[in-house]
Scaffold this motif. Structure first.
Motif, mmCIF file in Angstrom:
data_model
loop_
_atom_site.group_PDB
_atom_site.id
_atom_site.type_symbol
_atom_site.label_atom_id
_atom_site.label_comp_id
_atom_site.label_asym_id
_atom_site.label_seq_id
_atom_site.Cartn_x
_atom_site.Cartn_y
_atom_site.Cartn_z
ATOM 1 N N SER A 35 -26.604 -56.715 -17.613
ATOM 2 C CA SER A 35 -27.463 -57.723 -17.839
ATOM 3 C C SER A 35 -27.751 -57.452 -19.566
ATOM 4 N N THR A 36 -27.448 -56.397 -19.743
ATOM 5 C CA THR A 36 -27.835 -56.010 -21.240
ATOM 6 C C THR A 36 -26.879 -55.267 -21.862
ATOM 7 N N GLY A 52 -19.554 -60.108 -24.601
ATOM 8 C CA GLY A 52 -20.395 -61.348 -24.149
ATOM 9 C C GLY A 52 -19.642 -62.636 -23.762
ATOM 10 N N GLU A 57 -23.782 -64.157 -18.168
ATOM 11 C CA GLU A 57 -25.255 -63.867 -18.020
ATOM 12 C C GLU A 57 -25.737 -62.822 -18.907
ATOM 13 N N SER A 59 -27.177 -60.410 -22.098
ATOM 14 C CA SER A 59 -27.821 -60.466 -23.436
ATOM 15 C C SER A 59 -27.481 -59.355 -24.178
ATOM 16 N N LEU A 61 -26.916 -57.142 -27.875
ATOM 17 C CA LEU A 61 -27.560 -56.724 -29.497
ATOM 18 C C LEU A 61 -26.574 -55.848 -29.952
ATOM 19 N N ASP A 84 -25.933 -67.586 -28.673
ATOM 20 C CA ASP A 84 -27.356 -67.787 -28.100
ATOM 21 C C ASP A 84 -27.446 -66.555 -27.321
ATOM 22 N N ARG A 85 -26.494 -65.587 -27.027
ATOM 23 C CA ARG A 85 -26.764 -64.462 -26.305
ATOM 24 C C ARG A 85 -26.522 -63.164 -27.012
ATOM 25 N N VAL A 86 -25.526 -63.308 -28.021
ATOM 26 C CA VAL A 86 -25.301 -62.199 -28.598
ATOM 27 C C VAL A 86 -25.822 -62.208 -30.037
ATOM 28 N N ARG A 87 -26.614 -61.427 -30.382
ATOM 29 C CA ARG A 87 -27.330 -61.232 -31.581
ATOM 30 C C ARG A 87 -26.896 -60.206 -32.626
#
Length: 241
Positions: A35-36, A52, A57, A59, A61, A84-87
């Protein structure tokens, strides 16, 4: 040196990593359904954005302290429609505290200590129980002629592949997958690194750039080529420990 000189433009990954190996690695991580995901010292984040894209689904970083790398990472995330999901953030890796299901650290373990053992202590804290740690680390195993005077001291201090795995096990991690970069990957990485300089020298008479390129190539081909390697370990963090 000039600002017009390329900045890792000829490398897809800032590591000796082929497309085939990257695809296999991403596939194994996606199969774990995280999930992360956290990428420490992500560089321009190519591997992270691919994770990603493979995990709709997730998230994710990525952190690094080189802003030019991060700008490239953000552009790539937009290109793969995962922004929108990979910062990506400009932060030192050793300041992170929030754990993730998957942590990636390729060539950046020095942020957590001078030795692999010290680094694994810090990295393990960032992985949730039952999660995965992907560690990419240089190794040193002499396989042919090496001219010691051409080798940087920090390379000689690197562990062998077996030594690196032993340290991971001693840290309480389980080696789910062990692989090493092959000669083609190592040659492609060194050539890609030097390509920025060599392309510049085709069109410019630049003594400083020429000296830098020739020195690096000499150290590579006559110094560490027959000893330096790169291992990729996918390590499991036991759920009960």
């Amino acid at each position: 040196m000039t600002d017009a000189l390329g900045f890792y433009e000829h490398l897809t990954f800032n590591a000796p990593l082929s497309e085939a190996r990257a695809d296999a690695l991403v596939g194994r991580l996606a199969a774990a359904a995280p999930s992360t995901v956290l990428d420490v010292g992500c560089g321009w984040g190519e591997l992270l954005v691919r994770v990603g894209a493979a995990c709709p689904e997730v998230s994710a970083l990525g952190v690094d302290t080189e802003e030019r790398h991060l700008e490239r990472a953000r552009s790539r995330a937009v290109e793969l429609a995962v922004a929108d999901r990979v910062r990506f953030e400009n932060r030192p890796g050793d300041q992170l505290t929030e754990p993730a299901d998957v942590v990636i650290c390729i060539g950046s373990s020095h942020a957590f200590g001078d030795t692999a053992a010290e680094a694994l202590v810090g990295l393990r804290k960032l992985v949730r129980p039952g999660g995965r740690l992907v560690l990419g680390e240089g190794t040193w195993e002499v396989r042919g002629p090496v001219e010691p005077e051409l080798v940087w001291d920090d390379l000689v201090a690197l562990p062998s592949v077996a030594g690196l795995v032993d340290v991971a096990v001693e840290a309480g991690l389980r080696p789910l997958w062990i692989e090493t970069a092959n000669e083609d990957e190592l040659f492609a990485f060194e050539s890609g690194y030097l390509a920025d300089l060599e392309e510049w020298l085709v069109h410019h008479d630049d003594a400083a750039v020429r000296s830098r390129a020739d020195e690096h190539r000499r150290r590579w081909l006559h110094g560490y080529r027959n000893a330096f390697g790169f291992a990729y370990l996918t390590l499991g963090v036991p759920a009960l420990s």
